[in-house]
Design an enzyme around this catalytic site. Structure first.
Site, PDB file in Angstrom:
ATOM      1  N   SER A 139       1.164  -1.011  -0.366  1.00  0.00           N
ATOM      2  CA  SER A 139      -0.153  -0.506   0.152  1.00  0.00           C
ATOM      3  C   SER A 139       1.375   1.108   0.086  1.00  0.00           C
ATOM      4  O   SER A 139       1.996   0.924   0.629  1.00  0.00           O
ATOM      5  CB  SER A 139      -0.801   0.401   1.723  1.00  0.00           C
ATOM      6  OG  SER A 139      -1.404   0.987   1.415  1.00  0.00           O
ATOM      7  N   TYR A 170      -1.608  -0.672  10.857  1.00  0.00           N
ATOM      8  CA  TYR A 170      -1.415  -0.535   8.870  1.00  0.00           C
ATOM      9  C   TYR A 170      -0.272  -0.981   8.633  1.00  0.00           C
ATOM     10  O   TYR A 170       0.229  -1.156   7.234  1.00  0.00           O
ATOM     11  CB  TYR A 170      -2.823  -0.060   8.541  1.00  0.00           C
ATOM     12  CG  TYR A 170      -3.174  -0.528   6.512  1.00  0.00           C
ATOM     13  CD1 TYR A 170      -4.239  -1.731   6.344  1.00  0.00           C
ATOM     14  CD2 TYR A 170      -3.356   0.325   5.832  1.00  0.00           C
ATOM     15  CE1 TYR A 170      -4.050  -1.904   5.029  1.00  0.00           C
ATOM     16  CE2 TYR A 170      -3.166   0.338   4.867  1.00  0.00           C
ATOM     17  CZ  TYR A 170      -3.940  -1.176   4.026  1.00  0.00           C
ATOM     18  OH  TYR A 170      -3.620  -1.158   3.548  1.00  0.00           O
TER      19      TYR A 170
END
Length: 360
Positions: free
Chosen positions: A197, A210
């Site tokens: 990501s 995350y």
């Protein structure tokens, strides 16, 4: 791949150098000019490489693609696209009877196999890998797509339960599935597609769990790529920015935050100002909403390119040019400036909060 890239870089450099020579900017140091032109030429060369090197693998028939996290989002859409292209898709899901999974099954051919696969459970991973072995077909690509996101401050929750939950799926699940598939991938000289990501390069507050895992996915990909040199296996990393999937479902995010807040020791909750801080966080969802993209086809096409192209990129960064520049700039700016920008944003939120905008 490197030599093919040079095929475009060298002519680009020669052409750019000749252009510079004709201009004769005597007021600049020649060494600096050559370095600058080399960077420009490399960029132009890479552009032409990407533009013209579109060769694909010879056949897509009788090849298996294993995808994790196909309940919704990227995995679900990718499974559908690959099935239409003629691959045998093994779609790992948590809920085989879910609505989106059932719709996927109905839209696809009998080549698609829905497999119960929780990447945190070794027995389920091994069961899927064993079924692939028994099929007699090569495992051409593994797509490590399964992932979860939690958005809370670093010290919320009971002990390290939040960290453990995110790391179990986003990191240990990726490593577990990859290790289980390696014997088959070595045999097929296939592909490993890891979904990281943009958050792995640009840490954001309240998303520490995350961001840490996605940064680790990127590092894991780099390690794999270098350790597997000479095996024929290609390792590709996908780095999407924010796209509208279940991972940015704000109703679920808010419920998840409230649950973790209630599990947090009272002294920590009070140090944040109690439930008013929770409301302040929920109000910040608008920021993410403003930069979230609706269409996911850019990400899906990047995954497909990694699977079918003979010479795929090492990284596919799925975002706008402005986002790409922002991520690059943020990763090179002094940390003191980034901290200042965060402080300004927080101060604005808290000021609005203190005047009662988000209070009862």
């Amino acid at each position: 791949m490197f030599y093919r890239l040079l095929k475009y870089v060298i002519p680009s450099f020669i052409g750019t150098y000749i252009l510079w020579y004709l201009m004769k900017p005597e007021w600049l140091n020649q060494f600096c000019i050559i370095c600058f032109l080399l960077i420009i030429s490399w960029t132009i060369g890479y552009y032409f490489y990407d533009l013209f090197e579109q060769k694909t693998i010879d056949s897509m028939m009788n090849k298996i693609i294993l995808i994790t996290g196909c309940d919704t989002g990227f995995g679900n859409r990718l499974a559908y696209r690959l099935d239409r292209m003629g691959f045998h898709v093994y779609a790992g899901v948590l809920f085989p009877l879910g609505d989106d999974v059932q719709q996927l099954q109905q839209k696809c051919s009998n080549r698609l196999k829905i497999m119960r696969m929780d990447v945190t459970k070794p027995e389920e991973v091994n069961n899927v890998v064993e079924q692939i072995k028994q099929s007699g077909m090569p495992l051409w690509a593994l797509v490590n797509n399964a992932g979860i996101g939690i958005s809370v401050p670093f010290d919320w929750g009971n002990d390290i339960d939040v960290y453990r939950k995110v790391f179990d799926v986003n990191i240990f699940g990726v490593v577990r599935v990859t290790k289980s598939c390696m014997p088959l991938l070595r045999r097929s000289r296939g592909r490993i597609i890891n979904v990281a990501s943009a958050a792995g390069r640009m840490p954001a507050q309240w998303m520490g769990h995350y961001c840490m895992t996605k940064h680790n996915v990127r590092i894991f990909s780099d390690i794999l790529r270098r350790e597997l040199i000479g095996t024929g296996i290609k390792v590709i990393t996908i780095e999407p920015s924010f796209f509208r999937t279940q991972i940015v479902n704000f109703d679920l995010i808010d419920k998840q935050r409230a649950k973790i807040f209630n599990e947090t020791p009272d002294d920590i909750r009070q140090s944040y100002g109690g439930e008013k801080y929770l409301k302040c966080m929920n109000a910040s969802n608008q920021l993410i909403m403003n930069i979230t993209h609706d269409g996911i086809d850019q990400v899906i096409q990047a995954m497909i390119n990694g699977i079918i192209r003979k010479y795929p990129k090492i990284y596919y960064r799925c975002c706008t040019n402005m986002e790409l520049f922002t991520i690059w700039a943020a990763s090179h700016l002094p940390e003191i400036l980034l901290d200042s920008f965060t402080h300004i944003y927080n101060d604005r939120l808290y000021r609005q909060f203190k005047i009662g905008k988000y209070s009862d």
